[in-house]
Motif scaffolding. Sequence first.
Motif, PDB file in Angstrom:
ATOM      1  N   GLN A  54       0.828  -1.203   0.000  1.00  0.00           N
ATOM      2  CA  GLN A  54       0.000   0.000   0.000  1.00  0.00           C
ATOM      3  C   GLN A  54       0.865   1.258   0.000  1.00  0.00           C
ATOM      4  OE1 GLN A  54      -3.512   0.454   2.440  1.00  0.00           O
ATOM      5  NE2 GLN A  54      -3.650  -1.742   2.815  1.00  0.00           N
ATOM      6  N   VAL A  55       1.991   1.218   0.692  1.00  0.00           N
ATOM      7  CA  VAL A  55       2.904   2.368   0.681  1.00  0.00           C
ATOM      8  C   VAL A  55       3.393   2.617  -0.734  1.00  0.00           C
ATOM      9  CG1 VAL A  55       5.171   3.210   1.437  1.00  0.00           C
ATOM     10  CG2 VAL A  55       3.614   2.114   3.090  1.00  0.00           C
ATOM     11  N   ASP A  56       3.819   1.570  -1.414  1.00  0.00           N
ATOM     12  CA  ASP A  56       4.326   1.725  -2.775  1.00  0.00           C
ATOM     13  C   ASP A  56       3.234   2.240  -3.710  1.00  0.00           C
ATOM     14  OD1 ASP A  56       6.607   1.288  -4.627  1.00  0.00           O
ATOM     15  OD2 ASP A  56       5.191  -0.071  -5.585  1.00  0.00           O
ATOM     16  N   ALA A  57       2.018   1.706  -3.548  1.00  0.00           N
ATOM     17  CA  ALA A  57       0.910   2.134  -4.407  1.00  0.00           C
ATOM     18  C   ALA A  57       0.547   3.595  -4.155  1.00  0.00           C
ATOM     19  CB  ALA A  57      -0.300   1.233  -4.165  1.00  0.00           C
ATOM     20  N   ALA A  58       0.584   4.025  -2.907  1.00  0.00           N
ATOM     21  CA  ALA A  58       0.252   5.413  -2.579  1.00  0.00           C
ATOM     22  C   ALA A  58       1.263   6.366  -3.200  1.00  0.00           C
ATOM     23  CB  ALA A  58       0.209   5.600  -1.059  1.00  0.00           C
ATOM     24  N   PHE A  59       2.536   6.026  -3.106  1.00  0.00           N
ATOM     25  CA  PHE A  59       3.557   6.869  -3.734  1.00  0.00           C
ATOM     26  C   PHE A  59       3.379   6.897  -5.243  1.00  0.00           C
ATOM     27  CE2 PHE A  59       5.695   7.028   0.272  1.00  0.00           C
ATOM     28  CZ  PHE A  59       6.561   8.112   0.195  1.00  0.00           C
ATOM     29  N   ALA A  60       3.100   5.743  -5.830  1.00  0.00           N
ATOM     30  CA  ALA A  60       2.926   5.701  -7.285  1.00  0.00           C
ATOM     31  C   ALA A  60       1.771   6.590  -7.723  1.00  0.00           C
ATOM     32  CB  ALA A  60       2.694   4.259  -7.734  1.00  0.00           C
ATOM     33  N   GLU A  61       0.674   6.575  -6.956  1.00  0.00           N
ATOM     34  CA  GLU A  61      -0.486   7.412  -7.298  1.00  0.00           C
ATOM     35  C   GLU A  61      -0.157   8.893  -7.158  1.00  0.00           C
ATOM     36  OE1 GLU A  61      -5.188   7.999  -5.980  1.00  0.00           O
ATOM     37  OE2 GLU A  61      -4.036   6.290  -5.203  1.00  0.00           O
ATOM     38  N   ALA A  62       0.529   9.246  -6.073  1.00  0.00           N
ATOM     39  CA  ALA A  62       0.907  10.647  -5.867  1.00  0.00           C
ATOM     40  C   ALA A  62       1.875  11.111  -6.944  1.00  0.00           C
ATOM     41  CB  ALA A  62       1.523  10.821  -4.480  1.00  0.00           C
ATOM     42  N   GLU A  63       2.814  10.260  -7.309  1.00  0.00           N
ATOM     43  CA  GLU A  63       3.810  10.623  -8.321  1.00  0.00           C
ATOM     44  C   GLU A  63       3.179  10.767  -9.702  1.00  0.00           C
ATOM     45  OE1 GLU A  63       7.599   8.469  -6.073  1.00  0.00           O
ATOM     46  OE2 GLU A  63       6.429   7.378  -7.580  1.00  0.00           O
ATOM     47  N   ALA A  64       2.199   9.926  -9.981  1.00  0.00           N
ATOM     48  CA  ALA A  64       1.525  10.028 -11.278  1.00  0.00           C
ATOM     49  C   ALA A  64       0.787  11.360 -11.408  1.00  0.00           C
ATOM     50  CB  ALA A  64       0.547   8.867 -11.454  1.00  0.00           C
ATOM     51  N   ALA A  65       0.263  11.856 -10.307  1.00  0.00           N
ATOM     52  CA  ALA A  65      -0.500  13.101 -10.334  1.00  0.00           C
ATOM     53  C   ALA A  65       0.373  14.347 -10.191  1.00  0.00           C
ATOM     54  CB  ALA A  65      -1.546  13.090  -9.218  1.00  0.00           C
ATOM     55  N   HIS A  66       1.419  14.253  -9.359  1.00  0.00           N
ATOM     56  CA  HIS A  66       2.169  15.454  -8.970  1.00  0.00           C
ATOM     57  C   HIS A  66       3.652  15.405  -9.316  1.00  0.00           C
ATOM     58  CE1 HIS A  66      -1.019  16.194  -5.578  1.00  0.00           C
ATOM     59  NE2 HIS A  66      -1.455  16.572  -6.761  1.00  0.00           N
ATOM     60  N   GLY A  67       4.136  14.284  -9.791  1.00  0.00           N
ATOM     61  CA  GLY A  67       5.566  14.146 -10.019  1.00  0.00           C
ATOM     62  C   GLY A  67       6.249  13.530  -8.811  1.00  0.00           C
ATOM     63  N   PRO A  68       7.534  13.210  -8.932  1.00  0.00           N
ATOM     64  CA  PRO A  68       8.269  12.569  -7.840  1.00  0.00           C
ATOM     65  C   PRO A  68       8.156  13.367  -6.533  1.00  0.00           C
ATOM     66  CG  PRO A  68       9.583  12.582  -9.833  1.00  0.00           C
ATOM     67  CD  PRO A  68       8.384  13.418 -10.130  1.00  0.00           C
ATOM     68  N   VAL A  69       8.012  12.647  -5.438  1.00  0.00           N
ATOM     69  CA  VAL A  69       7.848  13.301  -4.139  1.00  0.00           C
ATOM     70  C   VAL A  69       9.147  14.002  -3.753  1.00  0.00           C
ATOM     71  CG1 VAL A  69       7.465  12.913  -1.677  1.00  0.00           C
ATOM     72  CG2 VAL A  69       6.047  11.724  -3.369  1.00  0.00           C
ATOM     73  N   GLU A  70       9.041  15.292  -3.507  1.00  0.00           N
ATOM     74  CA  GLU A  70      10.199  16.100  -3.117  1.00  0.00           C
ATOM     75  C   GLU A  70      10.215  16.411  -1.633  1.00  0.00           C
ATOM     76  OE1 GLU A  70      10.860  19.138  -6.637  1.00  0.00           O
ATOM     77  OE2 GLU A  70       8.715  18.670  -6.358  1.00  0.00           O
TER      78      GLU A  70
END
Length: 234
Positions: A54-70
């Motif tokens: 779930q952690v990996d999926a949450a990051f993937a969803e956020a990155e798809a919408a907003h770009g890599p987490v900074e």
Amino acid sequence: MARSVLITGGNRGIGLAVAQAFARQGDRVAVTHRGSGAPAGLLGVKCDVTDPPQVDAAFAEAEAAHGPVEVLVSNAGVTDDALLLRMPEERFTRVLDTNLTGAYRVCRRAVSGMLRRRWGRIVLVSSVAALSGTTGQANYAASKAGMVGLARSLARELGGRGITVNVVAPGLVMTDMARTVSAARRAEMLAGVPLGRHAEPDDVAGPVRWLASDEARYITGAVLPVDGGLGMGH
């Protein structure tokens, strides 16, 4: 410049105040939740931080919408209070798995992208309990103290790649979690606060936002108390 920000447990309380502070300055903000959704203006991504997929999926969803987490703010946490002799091992380990190992999981997932860009900001939300201890909260205090060691180790590992890792340690903040504390215990805590009041979530949001700003670019491995003077930095 707008940044991609992910805040765990950002759908209420301190996490929500932090999310809204970043959003107000124009950042692209995603918050994790466990099924309740997110307020308007924030991207909600479902995630239980005790579940690595779930952690990996949450990051993937956020990155798809907003770009890599900074910018990562690890805020998700739980309590399950009891005196030591009344605290079975599963209650101890459940709190550590959410609060401390959960922080490890999200940091590990965020760092890979930050290393490639040679820039990143990580803020872990600990507690004054990490520094002073709290009767009946051996599990919670241990988990929050562990976050300090985690942050300082990561600060040493990652500093050379432009990534800062810091901790905020709030005192009594009036959230849903704090309201489960007895009135007598809250009064006892307030008696030791020089500023004479509990904090509101916005009192914590400002310091978190600042630690992720360019103004704090030379600060890493720090523990910033946000407790009205309760712990006097200890």
